[in-house]
Design a protein around this motif. Structure first.
Motif: not given
Length: 415
Positions: A157, A161, A298, A302, A305, A409-410, A412-413
């Motif tokens: 993640p 990002l 992370r 992740d 926050p 996680s990826t 989700h973000n």
């Protein structure tokens, strides 16, 4: 997949699927996600406007129409790359110019849309997958560990990002990988006694990657110091052929970077102002350790926050425990002549920023992007651990679990 024996075709399919997902998430929604402060600076620079111009026009206390604000984010063909670089040197010298020169050229060729600007980082991040494979092979000589490290990087993640951000961190990630792989490649060629031209080309490649990395990020200093420490331990303070060639290569690299060092010294006041926040903001020591643990986790998970619930703290603890186990496993099982470099990549850059925070106060160590070398070291250790632990089914099962969590996680973000 060269490491897969007959009957394990499903593993090859899984790796390909992971790589496809990694590519997808690097390009998903590039033009639709919100532009944040640092990216705005990149966009204005790439457009060709100086800091004085857009501040004088927009920081007047008046309300402006959107089109007036966006004017300074549109490509201005009348401005040269040299003018833009000079403005960067005078107003933001903590950022060496290479990435920003590339963005200026990129928008000239392909357009100044936000998605187009971010695509430069996304494309560069794909090259990081090849760089990770090469570095892992040089470190461990294990194709299975190398592919696992590539898979982890593909869905990490954190690295996804920054693969989508219009800043220099994807390019810096690639250069960290190539610089360290190039160093090990040069050492291997030297010690094998290969012909002088081949040895010279290997050291020249390492030197070039070091110079280019310096012109991408000042934080490359932590990577160079890590490599120097590794060479000192490896050579046992003896100035043998490898040590001499490394010294000459790094000396030449430093000389090539002198022009920007002079620029920094000329505008050192601007540099100090831009970095004042890292020293003046003070947080409790317990918060520093909590953030560091969060940042470690992370790299593979992740969802939160901030760590505010028992669940988030538990997940962080499990992730950190797995990473520590991988680092210990690598230290004990991997070839000592090379594993030391991966360990130092984790420990030394973190120590450079964390120790001053603990001794004098500040938040130098909480910005995860400045510790990119450490997170690459974490993924290398995890790749080696999951790729070589016995029995293989245990490594495969744990690896699949980690990759699924990273994927979730990826995803989700992603929005």
């Amino acid at each position: 997949m060269v490491w897969l024996p007959k009957g394990q075709g499903r593993a090859a399919v899984a790796i390909v699927a992971v790589l496809i997902l990694g590519v997808f998430f690097r390009f998903y929604g590039l033009g639709h996600k919100l532009l944040w402060h640092d990216e705005l600076a990149t966009r204005v620079f790439a457009a060709g406007y100086t800091v004085e111009e857009w501040k004088a026009a927009l920081y007047t206390g008046e309300i402006f129409d959107v089109s007036e604000v966006q004017k300074y984010q549109r490509h201005n063909p009348s401005r040269s790359v040299a003018e833009a670089t000079r403005d960067l040197a005078e107003n933001d010298p903590k950022h060496p110019p290479l990435y920003y020169v590339l963005t200026r050229i990129w928008v000239t060729l392909f357009g100044d849309g936000l998605g187009t600007l971010r695509a430069l980082s996304a494309w560069v991040s794909l090259l990081c997958l090849g760089g990770m494979y090469w570095l892992s092979r040089e470190l461990f000589d294990s194709p299975r560990a190398a592919w696992m490290s590539v898979a982890l990087l593909s869905l990490s993640p954190f690295f996804v990002l920054y693969a989508q951000e219009a800043r220099e961190y994807a390019l810096w990630t690639l250069l960290i990988l190539l610089s360290n792989a190039g160093l090990l490649w040069a050492i291997r060629r030297t010690e094998k006694g290969e012909p002088a031209p081949r040895v010279a080309r290997a050291w020249a490649f390492y030197g070039l990657m070091t110079v280019v990395s310096l012109y991408t990020s000042f934080t490359t200093a932590s990577v160079i110091l890590t490599q120097l420490l590794y060479l000192l331990f490896r050579e046992r303070l003896r100035f043998r052929r490898v040590g001499r060639l490394a010294f000459v290569t790094l000396a030449v690299s430093a000389l090539c970077f002198v022009p920007w060092v002079i620029t920094l010294l000329r505008h050192f006041d601007a540099f100090q102002i831009s970095m004042r926040w890292s020293k003046e903001i003070i947080i409790p020591v317990s918060a520093l350790w909590r953030i560091l643990g969060h940042n470690f986790s992370r790299t593979i998970v992740d969802f939160w926050p901030e760590l505010e619930t028992p669940l988030s703290l538990s997940v962080m603890g499990l992730a950190v425990a797995l990473i520590l186990a991988a680092l210990v496993f690598m230290a004990r099982r991997a070839p000592r002549s090379t594993a030391l470099l991966a360990l130092l990549l984790v420990v030394f850059p973190i120590g450079m920023l964390l120790v001053p925070d603990l001794l004098f106060g500040g938040i130098r160590s909480i910005s995860m992007r400045y510790l990119t070398p450490a997170w690459l070291g974490v993924l290398l250790a995890l790749g080696y651990f999951l790729g070589t632990i016995s029995p293989p089914k245990l490594g495969s099962g744990l690896g699949a679990l980690v990759l699924v969590i990273s994927l979730l996680s990826t995803a989700h973000n992603a929005p």
